[in-house]
Design a protein around this motif. Structure first.
Motif, PDB file in Angstrom:
ATOM      1  N   VAL A  92      -3.627  -1.952   7.471  1.00 26.44           N
ATOM      2  CA  VAL A  92      -2.587  -0.930   7.279  1.00 26.44           C
ATOM      3  C   VAL A  92      -2.302  -0.845   5.789  1.00 26.44           C
ATOM      4  O   VAL A  92      -1.930  -1.851   5.165  1.00 26.44           O
ATOM      5  N   GLY A  93      -2.491   0.345   5.208  1.00 24.17           N
ATOM      6  CA  GLY A  93      -2.290   0.529   3.766  1.00 24.17           C
ATOM      7  C   GLY A  93      -3.566   0.197   3.018  1.00 24.17           C
ATOM      8  O   GLY A  93      -3.826  -0.959   2.700  1.00 24.17           O
ATOM      9  N   GLY A 150      -5.491  -2.684  -0.688  1.00 26.31           N
ATOM     10  CA  GLY A 150      -6.049  -2.683   0.667  1.00 26.31           C
ATOM     11  C   GLY A 150      -7.547  -2.407   0.661  1.00 26.31           C
ATOM     12  O   GLY A 150      -8.316  -3.020   1.407  1.00 26.31           O
ATOM     13  N   CYS A 190      -5.894   2.050   8.830  1.00 26.00           N
ATOM     14  CA  CYS A 190      -4.700   2.890   8.949  1.00 26.00           C
ATOM     15  C   CYS A 190      -4.111   3.167   7.574  1.00 26.00           C
ATOM     16  O   CYS A 190      -3.917   2.256   6.774  1.00 26.00           O
ATOM     17  N   ASP A 191      -3.833   4.438   7.307  1.00 25.18           N
ATOM     18  CA  ASP A 191      -3.112   4.814   6.091  1.00 25.18           C
ATOM     19  C   ASP A 191      -2.414   6.132   6.379  1.00 25.18           C
ATOM     20  O   ASP A 191      -2.857   6.916   7.214  1.00 25.18           O
ATOM     21  N   ARG A 195      -7.589   8.186   2.236  1.00 28.08           N
ATOM     22  CA  ARG A 195      -7.786   6.743   2.041  1.00 28.08           C
ATOM     23  C   ARG A 195      -8.590   6.161   3.197  1.00 28.08           C
ATOM     24  O   ARG A 195      -9.430   5.284   3.015  1.00 28.08           O
ATOM     25  N   THR A 197       0.607  -2.284   2.227  1.00 28.31           N
ATOM     26  CA  THR A 197       1.376  -1.061   1.946  1.00 28.31           C
ATOM     27  C   THR A 197       2.339  -1.341   0.797  1.00 28.31           C
ATOM     28  O   THR A 197       2.451  -2.471   0.336  1.00 28.31           O
ATOM     29  N   PRO A 198       3.114  -0.353   0.366  1.00 26.07           N
ATOM     30  CA  PRO A 198       4.241  -0.641  -0.533  1.00 26.07           C
ATOM     31  C   PRO A 198       5.194  -1.656   0.109  1.00 26.07           C
ATOM     32  O   PRO A 198       5.246  -1.795   1.329  1.00 26.07           O
ATOM     33  N   LEU A 212       7.557  -1.442   3.358  1.00 25.72           N
ATOM     34  CA  LEU A 212       6.961  -1.318   4.687  1.00 25.72           C
ATOM     35  C   LEU A 212       6.374  -2.636   5.192  1.00 25.72           C
ATOM     36  O   LEU A 212       5.984  -2.742   6.362  1.00 25.72           O
ATOM     37  N   HIS A 213       6.305  -3.640   4.335  1.00 24.66           N
ATOM     38  CA  HIS A 213       5.671  -4.897   4.753  1.00 24.66           C
ATOM     39  C   HIS A 213       6.333  -5.489   5.997  1.00 24.66           C
ATOM     40  O   HIS A 213       5.668  -5.835   6.964  1.00 24.66           O
ATOM     41  N   GLU A 243       0.895  -8.615   2.552  1.00 20.49           N
ATOM     42  CA  GLU A 243       0.866  -8.736   1.095  1.00 20.49           C
ATOM     43  C   GLU A 243       2.237  -9.169   0.568  1.00 20.49           C
ATOM     44  O   GLU A 243       3.248  -9.088   1.259  1.00 20.49           O
ATOM     45  N   VAL A 244       2.239  -9.595  -0.678  1.00 21.29           N
ATOM     46  CA  VAL A 244       3.478 -10.033  -1.321  1.00 21.29           C
ATOM     47  C   VAL A 244       4.177  -8.813  -1.928  1.00 21.29           C
ATOM     48  O   VAL A 244       3.499  -7.892  -2.361  1.00 21.29           O
ATOM     49  N   GLU A 275       0.947   7.595  -8.448  1.00 17.83           N
ATOM     50  CA  GLU A 275       0.366   6.764  -7.393  1.00 17.83           C
ATOM     51  C   GLU A 275       1.181   5.499  -7.129  1.00 17.83           C
ATOM     52  O   GLU A 275       1.082   4.914  -6.062  1.00 17.83           O
ATOM     53  N   TRP A 276       1.985   5.058  -8.131  1.00  7.82           N
ATOM     54  CA  TRP A 276       2.835   3.881  -7.899  1.00  7.82           C
ATOM     55  C   TRP A 276       4.312   4.264  -7.965  1.00  7.82           C
ATOM     56  O   TRP A 276       5.138   3.510  -8.429  1.00  7.82           O
ATOM     57  N   TRP A 306       6.349   4.309  -5.654  1.00  2.14           N
ATOM     58  CA  TRP A 306       7.166   3.366  -4.881  1.00  2.14           C
ATOM     59  C   TRP A 306       7.626   2.189  -5.740  1.00  2.14           C
ATOM     60  O   TRP A 306       8.738   1.723  -5.595  1.00  2.14           O
ATOM     61  N   HIS A 351      -9.505 -11.161  -8.513  1.00  2.00           N
ATOM     62  CA  HIS A 351      -8.701 -12.084  -9.315  1.00  2.00           C
ATOM     63  C   HIS A 351      -9.436 -13.406  -9.526  1.00  2.00           C
ATOM     64  O   HIS A 351      -8.910 -14.480  -9.209  1.00  2.00           O
TER      65      HIS A 351
HETATM   66  N1  LIG Z   1      -1.648 -10.275  -4.165  1.00  2.00           N
HETATM   67  C1  LIG Z   1      -2.008  -9.575  -5.213  1.00  2.00           C
HETATM   68  O1  LIG Z   1      -2.612 -10.080  -6.155  1.00  2.00           O
HETATM   69  C2  LIG Z   1      -1.700  -8.120  -5.249  1.00  2.00           C
HETATM   70  C3  LIG Z   1      -2.296  -7.281  -6.195  1.00  2.00           C
HETATM   71  C4  LIG Z   1      -1.995  -5.922  -6.158  1.00  2.00           C
HETATM   72  C5  LIG Z   1      -1.114  -5.435  -5.213  1.00  2.00           C
HETATM   73  N2  LIG Z   1      -0.531  -6.280  -4.318  1.00  2.00           N
HETATM   74  C6  LIG Z   1       0.382  -5.787  -3.283  1.00  2.00           C
HETATM   75  O2  LIG Z   1      -0.343  -4.953  -2.393  1.00  2.00           O
HETATM   76  C7  LIG Z   1       0.492  -3.910  -1.922  1.00  2.00           C
HETATM   77  C8  LIG Z   1      -0.171  -2.565  -2.168  1.00  2.00           C
HETATM   78  O3  LIG Z   1      -0.314  -2.363  -3.545  1.00  2.00           O
HETATM   79  P1  LIG Z   1      -1.288  -1.231  -4.113  1.00  2.00           P
HETATM   80  O4  LIG Z   1      -1.345  -1.415  -5.566  1.00  2.00           O
HETATM   81  O5  LIG Z   1      -2.538  -1.202  -3.314  1.00  2.00           O
HETATM   82  O6  LIG Z   1      -0.447   0.074  -3.795  1.00  2.00           O
HETATM   83  P2  LIG Z   1      -1.039   1.509  -3.458  1.00  2.00           P
HETATM   84  O7  LIG Z   1       0.087   2.459  -3.646  1.00  2.00           O
HETATM   85  O8  LIG Z   1      -2.309   1.733  -4.203  1.00  2.00           O
HETATM   86  O9  LIG Z   1      -1.433   1.406  -1.912  1.00  2.00           O
HETATM   87  C9  LIG Z   1      -0.492   1.492  -0.876  1.00  2.00           C
HETATM   88  C10 LIG Z   1      -1.159   2.235   0.266  1.00  2.00           C
HETATM   89  O10 LIG Z   1      -0.251   2.230   1.378  1.00  2.00           O
HETATM   90  C11 LIG Z   1      -0.320   3.517   1.968  1.00  2.00           C
HETATM   91  N3  LIG Z   1       0.891   3.777   2.751  1.00  2.00           N
HETATM   92  C12 LIG Z   1       2.126   4.127   2.310  1.00  2.00           C
HETATM   93  N4  LIG Z   1       2.945   4.346   3.364  1.00  2.00           N
HETATM   94  C13 LIG Z   1       2.207   4.127   4.480  1.00  2.00           C
HETATM   95  C14 LIG Z   1       2.478   4.198   5.874  1.00  2.00           C
HETATM   96  N5  LIG Z   1       3.683   4.574   6.355  1.00  2.00           N
HETATM   97  N6  LIG Z   1       1.483   3.894   6.744  1.00  2.00           N
HETATM   98  C15 LIG Z   1       0.251   3.540   6.295  1.00  2.00           C
HETATM   99  N7  LIG Z   1      -0.062   3.484   4.975  1.00  2.00           N
HETATM  100  C16 LIG Z   1       0.904   3.747   4.089  1.00  2.00           C
HETATM  101  C17 LIG Z   1      -0.475   4.458   0.783  1.00  2.00           C
HETATM  102  O11 LIG Z   1      -0.955   5.737   1.187  1.00  2.00           O
HETATM  103  C18 LIG Z   1      -1.462   3.700  -0.059  1.00  2.00           C
HETATM  104  O12 LIG Z   1      -2.791   4.015   0.280  1.00  2.00           O
HETATM  105  C19 LIG Z   1       1.808  -4.074  -2.659  1.00  2.00           C
HETATM  106  O13 LIG Z   1       2.677  -4.786  -1.863  1.00  2.00           O
HETATM  107  C20 LIG Z   1       1.471  -4.900  -3.859  1.00  2.00           C
HETATM  108  O14 LIG Z   1       2.537  -5.650  -4.328  1.00  2.00           O
HETATM  109  C21 LIG Z   1      -0.820  -7.605  -4.312  1.00  2.00           C
END
Ligand SMILES: NC(=O)c1ccc[n+]([C@@H]2O[C@H](COP(=O)([O-])OP(=O)(O)OC[C@H]3O[C@@H](n4cnc5c(N)ncnc54)[C@H](O)[C@@H]3O)[C@@H](O)[C@H]2O)c1
Length: 489
Positions: free
Chosen positions: A58-59, A64, A83-84, A89, A131-132, A135-136, A153-154, A227-228, A230, A400
């Motif tokens: 999801v996300g 993702g 799912c997105d 996506r 996801t953002p 929504l986690h 995710e964190v 794109e960010w 949120w 990473h």
């Molecule tokens: N652990 C790590 O090292 C690390 C690194 C980067 C990001 N993250 C975490 O990962 C998460 C995502 O970050 P990102 O940079 O990929 O953000 P992003 O904005 O690129 O991706 C989020 C995705 O969620 C989707 N989304 C939003 N609402 C939704 C819904 N209702 N249903 C389904 N999908 C939905 C968006 O369309 C998007 O594709 C964040 O929580 C971020 O903190 C963790």
């Protein structure tokens, strides 16, 4: 400093358990939940071995999508759903899997609410949520209610109440719930954990961790194409540390938090906001409407201090807007020595009569670090067994520096072999709840705030975690596309 008592919350009243909180106050106790959710404690809880682990994502934005790529390489794991809310996506990831001859065609779930359908009715074992932030927790909770294991995710939850909901649902349904804290699997963090487990640091008295990452382009503006958005919104509205886990979880593991010790209270202090404002002024286009937005609530540097029940201290910092090099700090200071992971350094050894830690004479060498070559030798000698075994492959796969892949490999291994996951729902809760608690402290002149004991006392008897390892021979090779050759083992 006096501790602020956390007030009764909405859910306590709704459940008709408010009297318990009142009784606890009268007795001078903390306002933590009493008794376990129907099923009992989740520490060291393991599901039956699963030969094949079916995953629904999801996300699938930037994080993702990277996870889809990694997970597609795991032996014995199948990606069965994508799912997105954005159809593009889902299509992008489906096309990637197809182009890479992935043998399974994952079912698409598209739309804002489609995750509910996947969590309720999807034919999968794991929901992998990227996801953002906001929504986690709703996704994780829905997954638990639908009988699926959430990997989140964190930061996995944003309020104390949200954390309790996950703890209670995980206990009630006897399903593990894991925060995807990849930094626990970094080479340096694993080295620190290994040194701690070997007793080389002595009793660990103090730890420091951080997320210091110059993300002004993301955090001050929401990205070039929004794109960010949120993340921008989160920073506009909130103070406190909303991303505490990268620096904190590895320290928690080394200090056996929730397994012999527990968080007691915190104080949190934040600087003013200057760097994002500067960035807006000097780097954004003259006609960008964001220039007129109010000043962001998030300060540049948040510093939080945690005191544990056994009298140890931890410092956690968050700064995503200052022009300075990336670091998670990674420091463990014990009665025998120090591990300082980022950048890697330790003390200069001295020939000595009274030796402690890394051969350092008491009081000598305190103004020097160990010579680079010696520090490197130590790093190699005490590398964590997991890193020794799969570090090279992980670095090739990437993410990473390889830690993301090791994290994924390890959960797959645990599920396939009926082992407890490395991080449980209490670890998720006690680290994620800092979002709300640090903000409360910052907004009340850094008053100390009690941290809930999500284990409700079980931390006293839970055993410290062992050394996480993997025996590749015990992973079911060959039943998905990727096999030994693909993994290069
Ligand atoms: N652990 C790590 O090292 C690390 C690194 C980067 C990001 N993250 C975490 O990962 C998460 C995502 O970050 P990102 O940079 O990929 O953000 P992003 O904005 O690129 O991706 C989020 C995705 O969620 C989707 N989304 C939003 N609402 C939704 C819904 N209702 N249903 C389904 N999908 C939905 C968006 O369309 C998007 O594709 C964040 O929580 C971020 O903190 C963790």
């Amino acid at each position: 400093m006096t501790a602020v008592k956390t007030g009764l919350n909405r859910r306590d009243f709704l459940r008709g358990t408010a009297w318990m909180g009142v009784a606890a106050v009268a007795a001078g106790c903390r306002l933590n939940r009493l008794g376990f959710g129907e099923g009992g404690v989740m520490q060291d809880y393991a599901l039956k071995p699963m030969k094949r682990v079916r995953v629904g994502f999801v996300g699938i934005g930037s994080r993702g999508t990277a996870a889809v790529h990694r997970v597609s390489m795991l032996p014995g794991v199948e990606i069965v759903a994508l799912c997105d809310k954005k159809p593009e996506r889902v299509a992008l990831n489906q096309n990637w899997l197809k182009a890479n001859k992935y043998p399974v065609v994952p079912k698409p779930y598209v739309g804002e609410e489609a995750y509910k359908n996947l969590c309720d009715l999807g034919d999968c074992d794991v929901i992998y949520c990227a996801t953002p932030w906001a929504l986690h927790q709703p996704v994780a909770l829905r997954a638990l209610l639908g009988g699926k294991i959430p990997f989140v995710e964190v930061t996995s939850a944003l309020t104390v109440d949200e954390c309790w909901e996950l703890v209670e649902a995980s206990e009630k349904h006897r399903i593990p719930c894991m925060q995807l804290e990849n930094c626990c699997y970094g080479e340096m963090e694993l080295l620190g954990l290994h040194l701690a487990r070997l007793g080389m640091l002595g009793e660990i008295i103090h730890g420091e961790g951080a997320y210091i990452h110059d993300l002004r382009v993301v955090c001050s503006t929401g990205g070039k194409n929004g794109e960010w958005e949120w993340r921008y919104d989160e920073n506009m509205k909130h103070k406190g540390n909303r991303y505490p886990t990268h620096g904190l979880l590895p320290i928690m593991q080394a200090m056996d938090i929730n397994r012999g010790d527990a968080f007691d209270y915190l104080v949190s202090l934040e600087s003013k906001q200057a760097n994002c404002e500067n960035y807006r002024r000097y780097a954004m286009d003259a006609d960008d409407p964001r220039r007129n937005d109010p000043v962001m609530e998030m300060g540049d540097m948040n510093t939080t201090l945690i005191r544990t029940k056994r009298g140890r201290s931890i410092m956690v910092q968050h700064d995503v807007s200052s022009p300075r090099p990336y670091t998670r700090v990674n420091l463990l200071s014990g009665t025998k020595g120090i591990w300082w992971g980022m950048p890697w350094r330790t003390y200069e050894p001295e020939p000595t009569v009274f030796k402690v830690g890394f051969e350092q004479e008491v009081g000598k060498g305190v103004h020097r670090f160990m010579k680079d070559a010696d520090a490197e030798a130590l790093r190699e000698k005490y590398a964590h067994p997991l890193w020794k075994k799969v570090g090279e492959i992980a670095q090739k796969v990437g993410g990473h520096g390889g830690m993301d892949f090791i994290m994924d490999l390890r959960w797959a291994y645990c599920l396939q072999n009926g082992l407890p996951l490395d991080m449980d729902v209490y670890d998720l809760a006690v680290s994620s709840c800092l979002c709300e608690l640090t903000e409360t402290s910052v907004r009340s002149r850094s008053k100390s705030i009690d941290i809930p004991d999500f284990t409700r006392g079980a931390w006293r008897t839970a055993k410290p975690q062992g050394i996480a390892d993997i025996d590749i021979a015990r992973m079911p090779m060959g039943d998905v596309r990727r096999d030994e050759a693909a993994l290069n083992v």
